[in-house]
Scaffold this motif. Structure first.
Motif, PDB file in Angstrom:
ATOM      1  N   VAL A   1       0.776  -1.258  -0.095  1.00 23.12           N
ATOM      2  CA  VAL A   1      -0.009   0.047  -0.060  1.00 23.12           C
ATOM      3  C   VAL A   1       0.845   1.348   0.139  1.00 23.12           C
ATOM      4  CG1 VAL A   1      -1.836   1.167   1.216  1.00 23.12           C
ATOM      5  CG2 VAL A   1      -1.913  -1.154   1.118  1.00 23.12           C
ATOM      6  N   ILE A   2       1.957   1.242   0.775  1.00 21.33           N
ATOM      7  CA  ILE A   2       2.505   2.645   1.063  1.00 21.33           C
ATOM      8  C   ILE A   2       3.443   2.742  -0.377  1.00 21.33           C
ATOM      9  CG2 ILE A   2       4.738   3.454   2.042  1.00 21.33           C
ATOM     10  CD1 ILE A   2       3.607   2.512   4.691  1.00 21.33           C
ATOM     11  N   SER A   3       3.935   1.746  -0.968  1.00 22.23           N
ATOM     12  CA  SER A   3       4.798   1.733  -1.920  1.00 22.23           C
ATOM     13  C   SER A   3       3.675   2.447  -3.404  1.00 22.23           C
ATOM     14  CB  SER A   3       5.146   0.465  -2.705  1.00 22.23           C
ATOM     15  OG  SER A   3       6.268  -0.064  -1.852  1.00 22.23           O
ATOM     16  N   THR A   4       2.417   2.125  -3.233  1.00 24.02           N
ATOM     17  CA  THR A   4       1.737   2.590  -4.138  1.00 24.02           C
ATOM     18  C   THR A   4       1.123   4.192  -3.858  1.00 24.02           C
ATOM     19  OG1 THR A   4       0.673   0.387  -4.267  1.00 24.02           O
ATOM     20  CG2 THR A   4      -0.641   2.242  -5.166  1.00 24.02           C
ATOM     21  N   ILE A   5       0.973   4.547  -2.542  1.00 29.11           N
ATOM     22  CA  ILE A   5       0.502   5.920  -2.367  1.00 29.11           C
ATOM     23  C   ILE A   5       1.678   6.782  -2.044  1.00 29.11           C
ATOM     24  CG2 ILE A   5      -1.506   4.944  -1.289  1.00 29.11           C
ATOM     25  CD1 ILE A   5      -0.286   5.580   1.571  1.00 29.11           C
ATOM     26  N   ASN A   6       2.944   6.294  -1.863  1.00 26.36           N
ATOM     27  CA  ASN A   6       3.878   7.435  -1.964  1.00 26.36           C
ATOM     28  C   ASN A   6       4.052   8.340  -3.021  1.00 26.36           C
ATOM     29  OD1 ASN A   6       5.083   7.043   0.890  1.00 26.36           O
ATOM     30  ND2 ASN A   6       6.686   5.871   0.269  1.00 26.36           N
ATOM     31  N   PRO A   7       3.978   7.773  -4.356  1.00 22.72           N
ATOM     32  CA  PRO A   7       4.227   8.938  -5.468  1.00 22.72           C
ATOM     33  C   PRO A   7       3.223   9.860  -5.396  1.00 22.72           C
ATOM     34  CG  PRO A   7       3.710   6.654  -6.264  1.00 22.72           C
ATOM     35  CD  PRO A   7       4.033   6.497  -4.817  1.00 22.72           C
ATOM     36  N   LEU A   8       1.999   9.322  -5.082  1.00 21.15           N
ATOM     37  CA  LEU A   8       0.819  10.433  -4.934  1.00 21.15           C
ATOM     38  C   LEU A   8       0.961  11.267  -3.742  1.00 21.15           C
ATOM     39  CD1 LEU A   8      -2.272   7.741  -5.275  1.00 21.15           C
ATOM     40  CD2 LEU A   8      -1.114   9.290  -7.047  1.00 21.15           C
ATOM     41  N   ILE A   9       1.582  11.210  -2.643  1.00 14.54           N
ATOM     42  CA  ILE A   9       2.011  12.020  -1.589  1.00 14.54           C
ATOM     43  C   ILE A   9       2.939  12.992  -1.895  1.00 14.54           C
ATOM     44  CG2 ILE A   9       2.815  11.926   0.768  1.00 14.54           C
ATOM     45  CD1 ILE A   9       1.824   9.424   1.292  1.00 14.54           C
ATOM     46  N   TYR A  10       3.817  12.491  -2.649  1.00 14.11           N
ATOM     47  CA  TYR A  10       5.000  13.450  -3.164  1.00 14.11           C
ATOM     48  C   TYR A  10       4.495  14.390  -4.520  1.00 14.11           C
ATOM     49  CZ  TYR A  10       8.003  11.732   0.482  1.00 14.11           C
ATOM     50  OH  TYR A  10       8.824  11.588   1.430  1.00 14.11           O
ATOM     51  N   SER A  11       3.684  13.861  -5.317  1.00 18.75           N
ATOM     52  CA  SER A  11       3.243  14.567  -6.635  1.00 18.75           C
ATOM     53  C   SER A  11       2.131  15.401  -6.359  1.00 18.75           C
ATOM     54  CB  SER A  11       3.106  13.425  -7.664  1.00 18.75           C
ATOM     55  OG  SER A  11       2.146  12.672  -7.331  1.00 18.75           O
TER      56      SER A  11
END
Length: 307
Positions: free
Chosen positions: A279-289
């Motif tokens: 889950v975190i690997s999926t949402i990390n780019p969303l958090i940073y972008s």
């Protein structure tokens, strides 16, 4: 299944054997894995395609995205195979390799989050000295230190696991070769392994968290001393994404690993492992972008050129 000698392969029992859940879960995690590859890969390409993103912060974000791809790829394909195969087996060597890669990328992510916290501290608290402190050489050394520290940690964990004997059940109540379920299967005394693992987690976790908390204490003091509301908002904006990612990662890892000796809850472990590996690997780019104006602008420009 009971074995008389040292086992040469393990059976991963996976998340569920309920036929009504297998199909939906496969589609959900397949979609999440594809999203992880697409979003993290896209973020790496986006960062390296725009010269404005050749700064320390974006260097760390690109490496975090690379680690997230590798982290998820270490466990997700095998988990997806478990939904399709009647018996999802993994060789002893394959299990040890998965454990080593998992520990390597997990440790690297922890160290990278600490390095990113230090980078935000320098950028906000010492803006005039930022470029002289966070030089290209310094950033490369920081990234190399993150990978080196994680490899050393993974090497110790692998060495400890190789000293154990597995002569009882070879069924792992998990979807990948994680440390707790493997030690639970061993017919060797695992006290030393548990003590060393907790010590490593404490050292790595406390070091990373101490760096981050010390950085954020200084950052918040600096922000509160700013007279400009625009400056405050910008400073909070640059830190919020990192703080969110850090809280999600460390919170789930500590819940999974830091607990009383002898307590073992397979289903809780799997849920938390799903969170910090998939889950975190999926949402990390969303958090940073999505919370970064520069990346959103670069994305709009790239999409505009391709349309």
């Amino acid at each position: 299944m009971i074995l008389q000698n040292q086992t040469t392969e393990f059976i991963l029992l996976g998340l569920t054997h309920n036929p009504w859940l297998i199909g939906p879960l496969f589609l959900i995690f397949m979609t999440m894995y594809a999203t992880t590859l697409l979003f993290n890969g896209g973020l790496i390409v986006l960062i390296h395609s725009d010269h404005r993103h050749r700064t320390p912060m974006y260097l760390f974000i690109s490496h975090l995205s690379l680690v997230d791809i590798c982290y998820s790829s270490t466990v997700t394909p095998k988990m997806l195979a478990g939904f399709i195969l009647e018996i999802n087996t993994i060789s002893f060597n394959g299990c040890m390799a998965q454990l080593f890669c998992y520990a390597t990328f997990g440790g690297t992510e922890s160290f990278l989050l600490a390095a990113m916290g230090y980078d935000r501290y320098v950028a906000i608290c010492h803006p005039l000295q930022y470029l002289s402190i966070m030089t290209k050489k310094a950033c490369i050394l920081l990234v190399l230190a993150c990978y080196t520290g994680a490899l050393l940690n993974a090497g110790v964990q692998l060495g400890l696991m190789l000293r154990l004997s597995f002569c009882a059940s070879n069924e792992i109540q998990h979807f990948f070769c994680d440390y707790p379920p493997l030690t639970h299967l061993s017919c060797t005394d695992t006290h030393v392994n548990r003590v060393v693992l907790l010590t490593l987690l404490f050292i790595i976790g406390m070091f990373s968290i101490l760096v981050i908390l010390t950085s954020y204490v200084s950052i918040f003091r600096t922000i509160l001393g700013m007279h400009s509301m625009t400056g405050r908002r910008r400073a909070f904006s640059t830190c919020s994404s990192h703080f969110t990612a850090m809280t999600l990662f460390y919170g789930s890892v500590f819940i999974s690993y830091v607990r009383p000796s002898g307590s073992y809850f397979p289903h809780q472990d799997m849920i938390m492992a799903l969170f910090y590996t998939v889950v975190i690997s999926t949402i990390n780019p969303l958090i940073y972008s999505l919370r970064n104006a520069d990346i959103k602008q670069a994305l709009r420009m790239m999409l505009g050129k391709n349309l």
